[in-house]
Scaffold this active site. Structure first.
Site, PDB file in Angstrom:
ATOM      1  N   GLY A 184      75.942  66.113 -42.817  1.00 18.25           N
ATOM      2  CA  GLY A 184      75.593  66.789 -44.052  1.00 18.25           C
ATOM      3  C   GLY A 184      75.823  68.280 -44.157  1.00 18.25           C
ATOM      4  N   GLY A 186      78.638  70.100 -44.081  1.00 18.64           N
ATOM      5  CA  GLY A 186      79.940  70.530 -44.576  1.00 18.64           C
ATOM      6  C   GLY A 186      79.887  71.085 -45.992  1.00 18.64           C
ATOM      7  CB  CYS A 189      79.327  67.040 -46.693  1.00 13.36           C
ATOM      8  SG  CYS A 189      78.366  65.582 -46.215  1.00 13.36           S
TER       9      CYS A 189
END
Length: 350
Positions: A184, A186, A189
Site C-alpha cells: 500500500g 506506492g 497504489c
C-alpha cells in the site's frame, strides 16, 4: 479482534540524526553492495536500487539507461517471449534486469518457455527473477515460490509482497533469496483506501530486515519513497535493496503516453492494479474485484540519468552525515529521530 498499540513509522515520521564523520567529501562514499544469496549461492555486486516492474518503468530502455550506474530494473510482465530472450542474451551484467512473473498457470508456462529458449541450467543469461503478487500471504504463493526454487535452484528469487517478519521468514525458508516488502505505500497504489490493509513502510522494513537477516536472507523495500532522502531512510532501516516506481516515472525511457496538460508536457503513470492496467492487459476489471491502483499524470523529466544521479547523490550525502564510508555501514550508523515536520514549506514545495 486485537489492537497493536506500539508505534509504527513511515518515512515522513522520521529524520536521520547526524553523527561525527571523518569523511571530507561525498565522493569518498562507496554506495555499491556485495551480497551472496542464501539459496542461489551466487554473488551480487552493484548499487542495490531497482526500477519497479510496472509497465511504464520496467522497460528494456530503463534497464539499459540504469546499467551504467550499476542499478537494476525489474522488467514488466508483458513483453513477448522472443523479446525477453533476445534482451537477456544481450545483457553484459546479469543483475541489470530481473524477469518478472505472477503465479497463474499462464505465468508459469510462459516462464518455462522463456527459460527453455534462453538456455536452461546455470549458463542461462537470466540470473534473477521477481515473483510478484499484491498479497504474499497466501499458501498458494508460498508453494509457488518453493516450486520455482526446486525447479531452478541456480536462480536468485525475489518474492513478495509482505510486510511482517513471520511471513518474511516463511518465504525465505521456502526458497526466496530476497523478500519484497510493502503493501500500500506506492504513489499510485490504492490498496489501503480500497481494503483498509497495509503497514507503515519504514516499520515494515525494519521488522522484515531483522527477520530476513537472521536467516541470511535479504529484503527489497518496495514503495513509499518520494525523495532521495526516503531512499536513504530505507537503507538506514535495514533494506538491502530499494525498488522505485514513481521516482523513475516521467522519463524518456518510460513507456507511458506523453500528453499535454495546461501547457505542460506530462506522462501517464499508473499502478498495475489500476483500472487502466486491467483494461489494457485483462480486458477490464473482473466482477469479483475492485481496482487497487490509480492513473496520474507526472511532469515529463527527460532522460532518467539525471534522476539517477540525484538519487545516488542524496544517498552518498546521507552517508557522509552519519560517517558511513560504505553503504553497508549506513544501517549500523543510523539513528532515527521522530518528527512532526520534514521540511519548511512556507514558500511552497520544490
Amino acid at each position: 479482534m486485537r489492537i497493536e498499540n506500539d508505534v509504527k513509522l513511515d518515512f515522513k515520521d522520521v529524520l536521520i540524526r547526524p553523527k561525527r564523520s571523518t569523511l571530507s567529501t561525498r565522493s569518498n562514499v562507496d554506495i555499491s553492495r556485495e551480497y551472496r544469496f542464501r539459496h542461489a549461492q551466487v554473488d551480487y555486486h552493484g548499487v542495490p536500487i531497482i526500477a519497479a516492474n510496472m509497465d511504464t518503468t520496467g522497460t528494456f530502455e530503463m534497464a539499459r539507461a540504469l546499467e551504467p550506474f550499476l542499478l537494476s530494473t525489474a522488467l514488466h510482465k508483458h513483453y513477448a517471449v522472443e523479446e525477453l530472450v533476445a534482451f537477456f542474451k544481450g545483457l553484459e551484467r546479469k543483475f541489470a534486469a530481473f524477469y518478472s512473473m505472477g503465479i497463474a498457470p499462464a505465468d508459469e508456462e510462459r516462464f518455462d518457455r522463456v527459460m527453455a529458449a534462453a538456455g536452461p541450467g546455470s549458463d542461462t543469461p537470466i540470473r534473477c527473477i521477481c515473483i510478484d503478487v499484491a498479497n504474499g500471504y497466501t499458501e498458494g504463493f508460498v508453494r509457488f515460490v518453493a516450486k520455482i526454487r526446486e525447479r531452478y535452484p541456480h536462480l536468485v528469487i525475489m518474492a513478495g509482497n509482505v510486510v511482517t517478519g513471520e511471513m518474511t521468514e516463511e518465504l525465505i525458508l521456502s526458497g526466496a533469496d530476497i523478500v519484497k516488502v510493502g503493501i500500500g505505500p506506492g504513489s499510485v497504489c490504492t490498496t489501503r483506501k480500497m481494503t483498509g490493509v497495509g503497514y507503515p513502510q519504514l516499520s515494515a522494513i525494519v521488522e522484515c530486515a531483522d527477520a530476513a537477516h537472521g536467516l541470511e536472507g535479504h529484503i527489497c523495500a518496495d514503495g513509499g519513497c518520494a525523495t532521495p532522502g526516503d531512499v536513504a531512510k530505507a537503507f538506514g532501516g535495514g533494506a538491502d535493496f530499494v525498488m522505485l516506481g514513481g521516482m523513475f516515472a516521467g522519463h524518456d525511457e518510460c513507456a507511458g503516453d506523453v500528453v499535454e496538460r495546461d501547457g505542460q508536457t506530462c506522462q501517464r503513470f499508473y499502478g498495475m492494479s489500476s483500472r487502466t492496467a486491467m483494461e489494457k492487459y485483462s480486458g477490464g476489471v473482473a466482477q469479483y474485484r475492485a481496482p487497487e491502483g490509480k492513473e496520474v499524470l507526472v511532469p515529463y523529466r527527460g532522460p532518467v540519468a539525471g534522476t539517477a544521479q540525484e538519487i545516488l547523490g542524496g544517498v552518498r550525502s546521507a552517508c557522509t552525515y552519519v560517517g558511513a564510508r560504505r553503504l553497508r555501514e549506513l544501517s549500523k550508523r543510523t539513528t532515527f529521530v521522530r518528527v512532526s515536520q520534514q521540511t519548511n514549506d512556507v514558500f511552497g514545495r520544490s
